[in-house]
Write a protein that holds these residues in place. Structure first.
Motif, PDB file in Angstrom:
ATOM      1  N   TYR A  53     -30.862 -27.524 -33.015  1.00 55.01           N
ATOM      2  CA  TYR A  53     -30.016 -28.314 -32.122  1.00 55.01           C
ATOM      3  C   TYR A  53     -29.465 -27.465 -30.841  1.00 55.01           C
ATOM      4  O   TYR A  53     -29.239 -26.218 -31.431  1.00 55.01           O
ATOM      5  CB  TYR A  53     -28.521 -28.757 -32.647  1.00 55.01           C
ATOM      6  N   ALA A  54     -29.323 -27.765 -29.906  1.00 50.73           N
ATOM      7  CA  ALA A  54     -28.938 -27.033 -28.715  1.00 50.73           C
ATOM      8  C   ALA A  54     -28.330 -27.710 -27.576  1.00 50.73           C
ATOM      9  O   ALA A  54     -28.563 -29.029 -27.646  1.00 50.73           O
ATOM     10  CB  ALA A  54     -30.129 -26.227 -28.089  1.00 50.73           C
ATOM     11  N   TYR A 102     -27.494 -34.602 -37.477  1.00 47.93           N
ATOM     12  CA  TYR A 102     -27.719 -34.756 -38.847  1.00 47.93           C
ATOM     13  C   TYR A 102     -27.533 -33.214 -39.529  1.00 47.93           C
ATOM     14  O   TYR A 102     -28.124 -32.367 -38.947  1.00 47.93           O
ATOM     15  CB  TYR A 102     -29.144 -35.135 -39.070  1.00 47.93           C
ATOM     16  N   TYR A 103     -26.631 -33.078 -40.570  1.00 51.04           N
ATOM     17  CA  TYR A 103     -26.474 -31.831 -41.179  1.00 51.04           C
ATOM     18  C   TYR A 103     -26.876 -31.634 -42.572  1.00 51.04           C
ATOM     19  O   TYR A 103     -26.208 -32.626 -43.081  1.00 51.04           O
ATOM     20  CB  TYR A 103     -25.415 -31.063 -40.742  1.00 51.04           C
ATOM     21  N   TYR A 131     -29.293 -24.262 -36.878  1.00 49.50           N
ATOM     22  CA  TYR A 131     -28.016 -24.962 -36.491  1.00 49.50           C
ATOM     23  C   TYR A 131     -27.247 -23.715 -35.909  1.00 49.50           C
ATOM     24  O   TYR A 131     -25.942 -23.512 -36.320  1.00 49.50           O
ATOM     25  CB  TYR A 131     -27.264 -25.400 -37.858  1.00 49.50           C
ATOM     26  N   LYS A 132     -27.695 -22.697 -35.424  1.00 47.26           N
ATOM     27  CA  LYS A 132     -27.103 -21.478 -34.864  1.00 47.26           C
ATOM     28  C   LYS A 132     -26.341 -21.563 -33.593  1.00 47.26           C
ATOM     29  O   LYS A 132     -25.448 -20.634 -33.334  1.00 47.26           O
ATOM     30  CB  LYS A 132     -28.096 -20.289 -34.851  1.00 47.26           C
ATOM     31  N   THR A 184     -21.068 -25.848 -33.456  1.00 48.45           N
ATOM     32  CA  THR A 184     -19.915 -25.237 -34.070  1.00 48.45           C
ATOM     33  C   THR A 184     -18.877 -26.694 -34.120  1.00 48.45           C
ATOM     34  O   THR A 184     -18.622 -27.075 -33.098  1.00 48.45           O
ATOM     35  CB  THR A 184     -19.225 -24.213 -33.493  1.00 48.45           C
ATOM     36  N   GLY A 185     -18.349 -26.880 -35.364  1.00 53.66           N
ATOM     37  CA  GLY A 185     -17.510 -27.944 -35.357  1.00 53.66           C
ATOM     38  C   GLY A 185     -17.879 -29.328 -35.514  1.00 53.66           C
ATOM     39  O   GLY A 185     -17.255 -30.208 -35.719  1.00 53.66           O
ATOM     40  N   ARG A 186     -19.311 -29.394 -35.369  1.00 56.95           N
ATOM     41  CA  ARG A 186     -19.822 -30.672 -35.582  1.00 56.95           C
ATOM     42  C   ARG A 186     -20.010 -31.012 -37.160  1.00 56.95           C
ATOM     43  O   ARG A 186     -20.305 -30.090 -37.949  1.00 56.95           O
ATOM     44  CB  ARG A 186     -21.266 -30.952 -34.918  1.00 56.95           C
ATOM     45  N   VAL A 187     -19.882 -32.331 -37.676  1.00 54.89           N
ATOM     46  CA  VAL A 187     -20.025 -32.497 -38.958  1.00 54.89           C
ATOM     47  C   VAL A 187     -21.193 -33.757 -39.186  1.00 54.89           C
ATOM     48  O   VAL A 187     -21.503 -34.585 -37.993  1.00 54.89           O
ATOM     49  CB  VAL A 187     -19.009 -32.781 -39.824  1.00 54.89           C
ATOM     50  N   HIS A 188     -21.933 -33.782 -40.086  1.00 59.01           N
ATOM     51  CA  HIS A 188     -23.058 -34.691 -40.324  1.00 59.01           C
ATOM     52  C   HIS A 188     -22.527 -36.171 -39.838  1.00 59.01           C
ATOM     53  O   HIS A 188     -21.226 -36.471 -40.508  1.00 59.01           O
ATOM     54  CB  HIS A 188     -23.498 -34.643 -41.825  1.00 59.01           C
TER      55      HIS A 188
END
Ligand SMILES: [Ca+2]
Ligand SMILES: [Ca+2]
Ligand SMILES: [Ca+2]
Ligand SMILES: [Ca+2]
Length: 492
Positions: free
Chosen positions: A180-181, A238-239, A255-256, A261-265
């Motif tokens: 993800y970017a 998607y996490y 997911y670096k 940061t701060g996102r949830v599935h």
């Protein structure tokens, strides 16, 4: 003699920039190690180094790889699985007729020489003539009468001044890790909408190593065709720890990025303007890492620009194929044969965007400068050429024609007064173009300029109404005027 001196000087002017440019180190991925065909061609035609002929498509044709339209380099890579599977016909299916003639003549420097008088592609021009004119000897659609298509160059600074579009997205790959970017840059829609001709249907994003990726301008039902104009569906983040490469050695998604940061599935991924195909300049706030060829001749890095389409059919990051040794097939997000792997269609290190189809009478621009030098430079650039508005190019060509005339020696004219008469006429044509009076421009160019410069080209000698006494100079002017006329035809 003044004429002779002028001539010598003008020849120098023409030759010097070319020599300077070819003096640069010329690198292309197609210069495969252990495969000397390109070197053999350059041995016979050293001054073609770095030109558009110094490329895979000199001998190879593009084609269909699955449903993908791919450029000549990629087509050959796909057919041969990156050189690991030699086709039974010895690459023949990937060759154009010039390539076939070269192979049949013995595939060495003598073969390059032996086929120089053939007309391999049957367009009426011998290979030698085409190569001298920088036209493809293996492509009948390209010949010395064609003029370079209209082009525009944008620097990174110019692109950054345009409205920027930032989007967080999944880059789904087949073999390497997904990630993800947040990419940021100019939407191709913004960049191209006002520039392209109504006849334009698609673009090809081209990297200096020869890789080319086609995109239709408008949405296309084919899942592998990522469109340029319009939006893409909103996606979902998607996490899962199992997929996270940082937490699981068998994970397959990174997911670096700070933007994760701060996102949830389950979080929605969207953009107020909609998700779009962008010409990305930064990734997570940093300029894209400039592309370079690594030791195995593949491209590392993705900068200065990358054409990034979002997924057409949003989905999770699916596990890579083949599954790495020591890892097992997941039940979480298994490899999906029909998965939307947009990363594979995101051309990296894009320095050229070709808008197709080329307008009538035009051909590919010479990519001498627009390859690696555009990527390497402190001021990276991208060239857009093809089915685009030709007026800026027409203006440039007329300005250069007028300057050539005003700076030429009066003694090369059949009468001393003709220099300013001809130059003034060209200035008038510039004015017509500025006013949008294109048919008037064509009329004046044909009736007042071309007629004064056509004897040597048409009949091999200065004719009665010609104003230029020197045949070399006359021909140079003739072809410059012809070039402007072909470009004017596009808007007329
Ligand atoms: Ca030919
Ligand atoms: Ca040709
Ligand atoms: Ca994947
Ligand atoms: Ca004439």
């Amino acid at each position: 003699m003044r004429t002779a001196k002028w001539l010598k000087y003008s020849v120098l002017l023409v030759v010097l920039p070319v020599t300077l440019m070819t003096a640069q180190i010329v690198r292309s991925a197609y210069h495969h190690e252990g495969q000397d065909d390109a070197a053999l061609f350059l041995q016979v035609y050293p001054d073609r180094a770095g030109t558009k002929l110094d490329n895979c498509n000199l001998c190879h044709s593009g084609g269909k790889s699955g449903t993908k339209d791919v450029g000549s380099c990629q087509y050959c890579h796909d057919v041969t699985k990156y050189g690991t599977a030699l086709p039974s016909d010895g690459y023949r299916s990937t060759l154009n007729n010039y390539g076939v003639d070269y192979q049949q003549a013995g595939r060495n420097a003598a073969a390059v020489k032996a086929i120089e008088n053939l007309d391999s592609d049957g367009d009426g021009y011998a290979n030698k003539i085409e190569i001298a004119a920088n036209r493809y000897p293996g492509n009948a659609l390209d010949d010395p009468t064609k003029v370079p298509a209209p082009s525009r160059v944008f620097t990174r600074g110019q692109l950054e001044k345009m409205p920027q579009h930032t989007q967080f997205m999944l880059m789904n790959t087949t073999k390497s890790g997904d990630f993800y970017a947040e990419y940021s840059g100019v939407t191709l829609e913004k960049l191209l909408k006002k520039l392209v001709l109504p006849s334009a249907t698609g673009i090809r994003a081209i990297s200096p190593d020869g890789f080319a990726q086609f995109h239709p301008l408008y949405p296309d039902p084919d899942p592998s065709r990522y469109h340029v104009f319009g939006t893409y569906p909103a996606a979902t983040f998607y996490y899962n720890q199992e997929a996270d490469m940082d937490l699981n050695p068998c994970g397959w998604c990174e997911y670096k990025a700070p933007s994760v940061t701060g996102r949830v599935h389950g979080d929605p991924i969207s953009n107020r303007q909609g998700l779009k195909t962008i010409l990305a300049i930064t990734r997570d706030g940093q300029y894209l890492t400039p592309g370079v060829l690594n030791a195995s001749n593949k491209l590392d890095g993705e900068g200065p620009f990358r054409v990034v389409p979002p997924q057409k059919i949003p989905g999770p990051p699916d596990q890579q194929k083949p599954i790495p040794t020591g890892c097992v097939a997941t039940t979480l997000w298994p490899f999906d044969p029909n998965g939307d792997r947009n990363a594979g269609y995101s051309a990296r290190t894009v320095t050229i965007i070709k808008v197709e189809p080329l307008p009538e009478g035009t051909t590919d621009v010479d990519t001498l400068e627009a390859g690696w030098p555009y990527a390497d430079d402190l001021n990276p650039r991208v060239m857009i050429y093809g089915a685009i508005d030709p007026v800026p190019t027409i203006k440039e060509k007329l300005a250069s024609l007028s300057s050539t005339l005003w700076h030429s020696d009066k003694s090369t004219f059949t009468h001393w007064g003709y220099r300013s008469a001809l130059a003034t006429r060209v200035n008038l044509v510039e004015k017509w173009v500025m006013l949008g009076w294109y048919s008037k421009a064509v009329y004046d160019l044909k009736g007042h300029v071309l007629i004064r410069t056509d004897g040597c080209t048409a009949g091999g000698a200065v004719d009665r109404d010609d104003w230029i006494a020197d045949c070399e100079f006359q021909k140079q002017l003739y072809w410059s005027v012809n070039e402007v006329l072909v470009l004017l035809d596009i808007v007329n």
